[in-house]
Design a protein around this motif. Structure first.
Motif, PDB file in Angstrom:
ATOM      1  N   ASP A 261     -11.560   4.977  38.732  1.00  0.00           N
ATOM      2  CA  ASP A 261     -11.094   5.310  37.388  1.00  0.00           C
ATOM      3  C   ASP A 261     -10.626   4.041  36.691  1.00  0.00           C
ATOM      4  OD1 ASP A 261     -10.413   7.234  35.317  1.00  0.00           O
ATOM      5  OD2 ASP A 261      -8.341   6.692  35.743  1.00  0.00           O
TER       6      ASP A 261
ATOM      7  N   SER B 224      -6.852  11.330  41.728  1.00  0.00           N
ATOM      8  CA  SER B 224      -5.748  11.242  40.764  1.00  0.00           C
ATOM      9  C   SER B 224      -4.645  12.228  41.126  1.00  0.00           C
ATOM     10  CB  SER B 224      -6.248  11.440  39.327  1.00  0.00           C
ATOM     11  OG  SER B 224      -6.251  12.770  38.905  1.00  0.00           O
TER      12      SER B 224
ATOM     13  N   ASP C  31     -11.246  10.275  35.661  1.00  0.00           N
ATOM     14  CA  ASP C  31     -10.482  11.373  36.259  1.00  0.00           C
ATOM     15  C   ASP C  31     -10.775  12.707  35.579  1.00  0.00           C
ATOM     16  OD1 ASP C  31      -9.167  10.456  34.004  1.00  0.00           O
ATOM     17  OD2 ASP C  31      -7.253  10.164  34.986  1.00  0.00           O
TER      18      ASP C  31
ATOM     19  N   ASP D  75      -8.347   6.578  42.316  1.00  0.00           N
ATOM     20  CA  ASP D  75      -7.478   6.505  41.140  1.00  0.00           C
ATOM     21  C   ASP D  75      -6.089   6.109  41.597  1.00  0.00           C
ATOM     22  OD1 ASP D  75      -6.688   6.602  38.506  1.00  0.00           O
ATOM     23  OD2 ASP D  75      -6.852   8.776  38.293  1.00  0.00           O
TER      24      ASP D  75
ATOM     25  N   ASP E 204      -8.200  15.814  35.586  1.00  0.00           N
ATOM     26  CA  ASP E 204      -7.264  14.704  35.455  1.00  0.00           C
ATOM     27  C   ASP E 204      -5.862  15.241  35.761  1.00  0.00           C
ATOM     28  OD1 ASP E 204      -5.445  12.822  34.503  1.00  0.00           O
ATOM     29  OD2 ASP E 204      -6.385  12.637  32.541  1.00  0.00           O
TER      30      ASP E 204
END
Length: 190
Positions: A99, A128, A118, A7, A36
């Protein structure tokens, strides 16, 4: 199968690099609370940042600079940073979960793009978090160099305070010149 999650953080800000991370988690050493990064508090992200680095089988963080963003655009720079992160892993994965809806070109292993990944895959959540914490720390360091811009608060995003600081103090080297609000200020100064 060794799966890496990938990510990035920092596509929207007007300043600084875009940061990507790649993580291969250890199935025998789970990490509680992965999510996330945008859904976690700063304190929780900082705690998980250290735990991911301790427990993951492999992790890496890479960037594409503000100059690269201006040369190749933010999407291509994000994909470049992601590819760099995967390639920098000490252990190469057999498969990569990215992602978003695009896959970095040039990777030698199979890849899947996962929109909202995520929040769906622990590997992407971990990536992330590493990317966001690293990017935020860079903004705090930039804030020490240029305190009048408020980077520690808004992290370089296009906020009212950031626009006011640009209007008052001008554009710094680290600003992304290809971004419309920055470009507009530079045109007014020309």
């Amino acid at each position: 199968m060794r799966i890496a999650g990938v990510d990035e953080a920092g596509r929207g800000p007007l300043v600084g690099s875009v940061v990507a991370a790649a993580v291969i988690l250890d199935p025998n050493n789970p990490i509680e609370g992965l999510n996330d990064s945008k859904k976690l508090t700063e304190k929780k992200r900082e705690k998980l940042f250290l735990e991911i680095q301790e427990k993951a089988l492999a992790w890496s963080i890479a960037e594409a600079s503000h100059e690269e963003i201006d040369q190749i655009n933010i999407l291509q720079a994000s994909l470049l940073a992601m590819r760099r992160a995967v390639e920098a892993l000490q252990i190469q994965p057999e498969h990569v979960l990215v992602d978003g809806n695009k896959i970095p070109q040039g990777l030698s292993m199979s890849c899947d793009a996962v929109v909202g990944g995520d929040a769906l895959h622990a590997e992407i959540s971990a990536a992330s978090i590493l990317a966001k914490v690293t990017r935020d720390r860079e903004m705090v360091m930039l804030d020490q160099k240029y305190p009048q811009y408020g980077f520690a608060k808004h992290k370089g995003y296009p906020t009212k305070a950031h626009f006011e600081a640009i209007a008052e103090h001008g554009v710094i080297d680290e600003h992304r010149r290809s971004y419309a609000p920055v470009k507009k200020v530079l045109e007014q100064l020309a």
